[in-house]
Motif scaffolding. Structure first.
Motif, PDB file in Angstrom:
ATOM      1  N   LYS A 164      -8.911 -11.393  -0.821  1.00 60.48           N
ATOM      2  CA  LYS A 164      -8.225 -12.198   0.040  1.00 60.48           C
ATOM      3  C   LYS A 164      -7.143 -13.085   0.423  1.00 60.48           C
ATOM      4  CE  LYS A 164      -8.617 -18.111   2.124  1.00 60.48           C
ATOM      5  NZ  LYS A 164      -9.783 -19.169   1.513  1.00 60.48           N
ATOM      6  N   ASP A 165      -6.155 -13.197  -0.608  1.00 63.91           N
ATOM      7  CA  ASP A 165      -4.343 -12.975  -0.975  1.00 63.91           C
ATOM      8  C   ASP A 165      -4.324 -12.146  -0.384  1.00 63.91           C
ATOM      9  OD1 ASP A 165      -5.012 -15.750  -2.265  1.00 63.91           O
ATOM     10  OD2 ASP A 165      -5.671 -14.441  -4.779  1.00 63.91           O
ATOM     11  N   ILE A 166      -4.671 -10.940  -0.510  1.00 61.95           N
ATOM     12  CA  ILE A 166      -4.053  -9.256  -0.571  1.00 61.95           C
ATOM     13  C   ILE A 166      -4.274  -9.732   1.485  1.00 61.95           C
ATOM     14  CG2 ILE A 166      -4.678  -6.739  -0.511  1.00 61.95           C
ATOM     15  CD1 ILE A 166      -5.226  -7.569  -3.681  1.00 61.95           C
ATOM     16  N   VAL A 167      -5.560  -9.404   1.234  1.00 65.05           N
ATOM     17  CA  VAL A 167      -5.653  -9.281   3.196  1.00 65.05           C
ATOM     18  C   VAL A 167      -5.195  -9.926   4.149  1.00 65.05           C
ATOM     19  CG1 VAL A 167      -7.646  -9.792   4.435  1.00 65.05           C
ATOM     20  CG2 VAL A 167      -8.291  -8.523   2.824  1.00 65.05           C
ATOM     21  N   ASN A 168      -3.934 -11.204   3.802  1.00 61.97           N
ATOM     22  CA  ASN A 168      -3.813 -12.305   4.360  1.00 61.97           C
ATOM     23  C   ASN A 168      -2.470 -12.391   3.618  1.00 61.97           C
ATOM     24  OD1 ASN A 168      -5.730 -13.862   6.535  1.00 61.97           O
ATOM     25  ND2 ASN A 168      -7.194 -13.738   3.965  1.00 61.97           N
ATOM     26  N   GLY A 169      -2.037 -12.067   2.791  1.00 59.05           N
ATOM     27  CA  GLY A 169      -0.850 -12.030   1.876  1.00 59.05           C
ATOM     28  C   GLY A 169       0.018 -10.730   2.190  1.00 59.05           C
ATOM     29  N   TYR A 170      -0.112  -9.384   2.475  1.00 61.12           N
ATOM     30  CA  TYR A 170       0.513  -7.947   2.423  1.00 61.12           C
ATOM     31  C   TYR A 170       1.038  -8.558   3.737  1.00 61.12           C
ATOM     32  CZ  TYR A 170      -0.885  -7.118  -2.411  1.00 61.12           C
ATOM     33  OH  TYR A 170      -1.376  -6.821  -4.144  1.00 61.12           O
ATOM     34  N   ASP A 171       2.126  -6.847   3.895  1.00 61.10           N
ATOM     35  CA  ASP A 171       3.045  -6.863   5.057  1.00 61.10           C
ATOM     36  C   ASP A 171       1.859  -5.533   5.290  1.00 61.10           C
ATOM     37  OD1 ASP A 171       4.148  -4.605   3.773  1.00 61.10           O
ATOM     38  OD2 ASP A 171       5.683  -6.187   3.116  1.00 61.10           O
ATOM     39  N   HIS A 172       2.581  -5.128   6.534  1.00 63.70           N
ATOM     40  CA  HIS A 172       1.538  -4.147   7.226  1.00 63.70           C
ATOM     41  C   HIS A 172       1.584  -2.993   5.842  1.00 63.70           C
ATOM     42  CE1 HIS A 172       1.468   0.010   9.507  1.00 63.70           C
ATOM     43  NE2 HIS A 172       0.648  -0.437  10.182  1.00 63.70           N
ATOM     44  N   GLU A 173       2.695  -2.278   5.154  1.00 67.36           N
ATOM     45  CA  GLU A 173       3.287  -1.587   4.862  1.00 67.36           C
ATOM     46  C   GLU A 173       2.499  -1.670   3.366  1.00 67.36           C
ATOM     47  OE1 GLU A 173       4.841   1.891   4.768  1.00 67.36           O
ATOM     48  OE2 GLU A 173       4.850   0.845   6.890  1.00 67.36           O
ATOM     49  N   GLU A 174       2.536  -2.405   3.378  1.00 65.73           N
ATOM     50  CA  GLU A 174       1.812  -2.696   1.604  1.00 65.73           C
ATOM     51  C   GLU A 174       0.466  -2.619   1.787  1.00 65.73           C
ATOM     52  OE1 GLU A 174       4.408  -6.394  -0.686  1.00 65.73           O
ATOM     53  OE2 GLU A 174       3.253  -6.520   0.783  1.00 65.73           O
ATOM     54  N   LEU A 175      -0.118  -3.193   3.329  1.00 63.03           N
ATOM     55  CA  LEU A 175      -1.429  -3.381   2.983  1.00 63.03           C
ATOM     56  C   LEU A 175      -2.053  -1.691   3.886  1.00 63.03           C
ATOM     57  CD1 LEU A 175      -2.898  -5.705   5.502  1.00 63.03           C
ATOM     58  CD2 LEU A 175      -3.657  -5.163   3.288  1.00 63.03           C
ATOM     59  N   ALA A 176      -1.875  -1.306   4.510  1.00 64.13           N
ATOM     60  CA  ALA A 176      -1.386   0.490   4.209  1.00 64.13           C
ATOM     61  C   ALA A 176      -1.876   1.610   3.468  1.00 64.13           C
ATOM     62  CB  ALA A 176      -0.628   0.787   5.927  1.00 64.13           C
ATOM     63  N   SER A 177      -0.163   1.577   2.872  1.00 63.14           N
ATOM     64  CA  SER A 177      -0.223   1.280   0.925  1.00 63.14           C
ATOM     65  C   SER A 177      -1.458   1.477   0.260  1.00 63.14           C
ATOM     66  CB  SER A 177       1.033   1.471   0.898  1.00 63.14           C
ATOM     67  OG  SER A 177       0.669   1.991  -0.689  1.00 63.14           O
ATOM     68  N   VAL A 178      -2.067   0.414   0.562  1.00 69.78           N
ATOM     69  CA  VAL A 178      -3.373   0.120  -0.750  1.00 69.78           C
ATOM     70  C   VAL A 178      -4.393   0.792  -0.642  1.00 69.78           C
ATOM     71  CG1 VAL A 178      -5.076  -2.056  -0.692  1.00 69.78           C
ATOM     72  CG2 VAL A 178      -2.468  -2.386  -1.521  1.00 69.78           C
ATOM     73  N   ILE A 179      -5.133   0.538   1.400  1.00 68.76           N
ATOM     74  CA  ILE A 179      -5.534   1.450   1.799  1.00 68.76           C
ATOM     75  C   ILE A 179      -6.029   2.654   1.542  1.00 68.76           C
ATOM     76  CG2 ILE A 179      -7.364   1.447   3.656  1.00 68.76           C
ATOM     77  CD1 ILE A 179      -6.475  -1.436   5.150  1.00 68.76           C
ATOM     78  N   PHE A 180      -4.686   3.302   1.683  1.00 65.49           N
ATOM     79  CA  PHE A 180      -4.727   4.795   1.864  1.00 65.49           C
ATOM     80  C   PHE A 180      -4.305   5.332   0.253  1.00 65.49           C
ATOM     81  CE2 PHE A 180      -1.892   9.078   1.176  1.00 65.49           C
ATOM     82  CZ  PHE A 180      -2.187   9.509   2.113  1.00 65.49           C
ATOM     83  N   ARG A 181      -4.197   4.701  -0.367  1.00 62.99           N
ATOM     84  CA  ARG A 181      -4.158   4.924  -2.520  1.00 62.99           C
ATOM     85  C   ARG A 181      -5.394   4.529  -2.694  1.00 62.99           C
ATOM     86  NH1 ARG A 181       0.102   2.032  -4.837  1.00 62.99           N
ATOM     87  NH2 ARG A 181      -0.225   3.360  -7.094  1.00 62.99           N
ATOM     88  N   TYR A 182      -6.292   3.398  -2.913  1.00 68.35           N
ATOM     89  CA  TYR A 182      -7.385   2.926  -3.315  1.00 68.35           C
ATOM     90  C   TYR A 182      -8.706   3.545  -2.814  1.00 68.35           C
ATOM     91  CZ  TYR A 182      -4.073   0.845  -6.197  1.00 68.35           C
ATOM     92  OH  TYR A 182      -2.526   1.061  -6.864  1.00 68.35           O
ATOM     93  N   GLY A 183      -8.255   3.948  -1.024  1.00 62.76           N
ATOM     94  CA  GLY A 183      -9.155   4.249  -0.719  1.00 62.76           C
ATOM     95  C   GLY A 183      -9.461   5.379   0.037  1.00 62.76           C
ATOM     96  N   GLU A 184      -8.396   6.377   0.331  1.00 61.84           N
ATOM     97  CA  GLU A 184      -7.779   7.150   0.638  1.00 61.84           C
ATOM     98  C   GLU A 184      -8.348   7.484   1.740  1.00 61.84           C
ATOM     99  OE1 GLU A 184      -8.116  10.770  -2.954  1.00 61.84           O
ATOM    100  OE2 GLU A 184      -9.941   9.951  -3.197  1.00 61.84           O
ATOM    101  N   GLU A 185      -7.987   6.323   2.679  1.00 62.06           N
ATOM    102  CA  GLU A 185      -9.050   5.888   4.339  1.00 62.06           C
ATOM    103  C   GLU A 185      -7.669   6.709   4.768  1.00 62.06           C
ATOM    104  OE1 GLU A 185     -11.376   4.962   5.533  1.00 62.06           O
ATOM    105  OE2 GLU A 185      -9.184   5.677   7.183  1.00 62.06           O
ATOM    106  N   PRO A 186      -7.055   7.932   5.648  1.00 61.90           N
ATOM    107  CA  PRO A 186      -6.847   8.414   6.624  1.00 61.90           C
ATOM    108  C   PRO A 186      -6.204   7.741   7.892  1.00 61.90           C
ATOM    109  CG  PRO A 186      -8.814   9.348   6.643  1.00 61.90           C
ATOM    110  CD  PRO A 186      -9.085   8.590   5.480  1.00 61.90           C
ATOM    111  N   ARG A 187      -7.200   6.385   8.241  1.00 62.06           N
ATOM    112  CA  ARG A 187      -6.195   5.603   8.722  1.00 62.06           C
ATOM    113  C   ARG A 187      -6.383   4.093   8.797  1.00 62.06           C
ATOM    114  NH1 ARG A 187      -7.001   6.710  13.853  1.00 62.06           N
ATOM    115  NH2 ARG A 187      -8.041   4.755  15.370  1.00 62.06           N
ATOM    116  N   SER A 188      -5.715   4.868   7.652  1.00 58.86           N
ATOM    117  CA  SER A 188      -4.868   3.066   7.428  1.00 58.86           C
ATOM    118  C   SER A 188      -4.040   2.895   7.697  1.00 58.86           C
ATOM    119  CB  SER A 188      -4.148   3.113   5.327  1.00 58.86           C
ATOM    120  OG  SER A 188      -3.309   4.784   5.732  1.00 58.86           O
ATOM    121  N   ARG A 189      -3.162   2.920   8.603  1.00 62.23           N
ATOM    122  CA  ARG A 189      -1.891   1.958   8.979  1.00 62.23           C
ATOM    123  C   ARG A 189      -3.088   1.628  10.491  1.00 62.23           C
ATOM    124  NH1 ARG A 189       2.470   2.639   8.885  1.00 62.23           N
ATOM    125  NH2 ARG A 189       3.589   3.711   7.152  1.00 62.23           N
ATOM    126  N   PRO A 190      -3.908   2.562  11.613  1.00 57.77           N
ATOM    127  CA  PRO A 190      -4.615   1.152  12.365  1.00 57.77           C
ATOM    128  C   PRO A 190      -4.631   0.085  11.914  1.00 57.77           C
ATOM    129  CG  PRO A 190      -5.273   3.851  12.387  1.00 57.77           C
ATOM    130  CD  PRO A 190      -3.766   3.232  11.758  1.00 57.77           C
TER     131      PRO A 190
END
Ligand code: SAM
Length: 338
Positions: A169-195
């Motif tokens: 909950k802290d990450i989902v509500n607290g990280y900015d766009h860059e931080e969230l997209a980076s987590v989703i890309f790096r640890y999920g290897e998710e190509p659509r991390s930015r949208p």
């Protein structure tokens, strides 16, 4: 002497111990407590570890005790297992399940990245073998209260350790766009991390796993893929909440430090990020010189600490996958201390 067959393994067990084992399982069954996490690659783990009477073993992710149980049965009458886990709920189940082994099994709630400290506090300076079965158990993904699954609607938690303060909950509500997209890309290897990150931010505040998986589904749009669109994002958040990869890097070094000469480290991983770390770490620890190739002569004086016993990664047999489909992504690597 009786022979007990454990997941295909044949281990000599004294008749008394065998009868006690059967009685304990029957009692557990009557309490409805046999729906334990099904451990994977148990026989392959035993074939490498070769547990013996008098040995001291460390199960770094003891979970519900499946691998620990196999090691205890294979090291009768005097082998000991120290079980570590970050999740006290799983540890309680393992301790109850393995209570019949008395002082041969003992457990500590901790991260395996602190295994040296844990062993020191117990007066253990050397270990005959370490097992680390990474990731989460079926109870943690299916059970209530962890928030790991997009199949349940529950609070956004995702902690193994309930005493840790950071939650999803802290990450989902607290990280900015860059931080969230980076987590989703790096640890999920998710190509659509930015949208996905954009849609999460648009949908704040977010409290539940249901809200998160709906936001991911909106960002991904219609898809014909077999896997749920939220799979990678949930994996990424779980890894970030628990700093899983950082703990793994430290834990592998500590395990190698603790092993006796010829002791084995068996690691089972479930996704490429984990497996890459294990493979690279074993490669570095097995290498002699680690100087840059351009140097005319060695200046590092690096000494190999392990022998890599699984240049080819060990995978579950098709029989095991048929019987336990969750095992299909398991990859086992083994290093032996020099
Ligand atoms: C796949 S399960 C292990 C299952 C276990 N082998 C069994 O047979 O029941 C992985 C376990 O690792 C634990 N875990 C995750 N990260 C950990 C860490 N850094 N230190 C210790 N345990 C950890 C989880 O809580 C989970 O219980």
């Amino acid at each position: 002497m009786t022979v007990a067959v454990l997941g295909g393994m044949i281990a000599p067990v004294s008749s008394r111990e065998f009868v006690l084992s059967e009685m304990a399982d029957k009692a557990a069954s009557e309490r409805g407590a046999t729906d334990f996490h099904q451990p994977v690659l148990v026989q392959e783990m035993l074939d490498h570890l070769l547990p013996h009477d008098g040995g001291t073993y460390l199960d770094a992710t003891v979970g519900e005790g499946g691998h620990a149980l196999a090691i205890l049965n294979a090291s009768v009458p005097g082998g000991r297992v120290l079980g570590i886990d970050r999740d006290s709920r799983s540890l309680n189940r393992a301790s109850e399940r393995l209570s019949r082994f008395g002082s041969r099994f003992f457990s500590v709630q901790a991260s395996y990245s602190h295994m040296a400290e844990v062993c020191q506090s117990r007066g253990i300076s050397q270990i005959d073998g370490v097992v680390a079965d990474l990731g989460f158990s079926s109870r943690q993904i299916e059970g209530e209260g962890y928030g790991f699954s997009f199949l349940r609607d529950e609070p956004l938690d995702m902690r193994y350790d309930q005493y840790q303060s950071l939650t999803a909950k802290d990450i989902v509500n607290g990280y900015d766009h860059e931080e969230l997209a980076s987590v989703i890309f790096r640890y999920g290897e998710e190509p659509r991390s930015r949208p996905i990150a954009r849609e999460i931010i648009r949908s704040r505040p977010m409290n539940s796993t249901g809200e998160l998986s709906q936001a991911v589904a909106r960002a991904m749009g219609p898809s014909r893929r077999r896997i749920n669109p939220a799979t990678r994002t949930f994996q990424a958040l779980r890894i970030a909440v628990n700093s899983e990869l950082d703990h793994l890097v430290v834990g592998l070094s500590e395990a190698i430090d603790l092993l006796i000469p010829s002791g084995k480290l068996v690691v089972i991983s479930y996704h490429s990020l984990e497996d890459r770390i294990v493979k690279e770490r074993f490669g570095e620890e097995a290498a002699g010189c680690i100087c840059p190739p351009k140097l005319p002569e060695c200046i590092c004086e690096h000494q190999p600490r392990v022998r890599n016993l699984t240049r080819k990664v060990v995978k579950p047999s098709w029989e095991e996958v048929a019987q336990n489909p969750r095992s299909r992504s398991a990859r086992m690597r083994v290093a032996q201390r020099l």
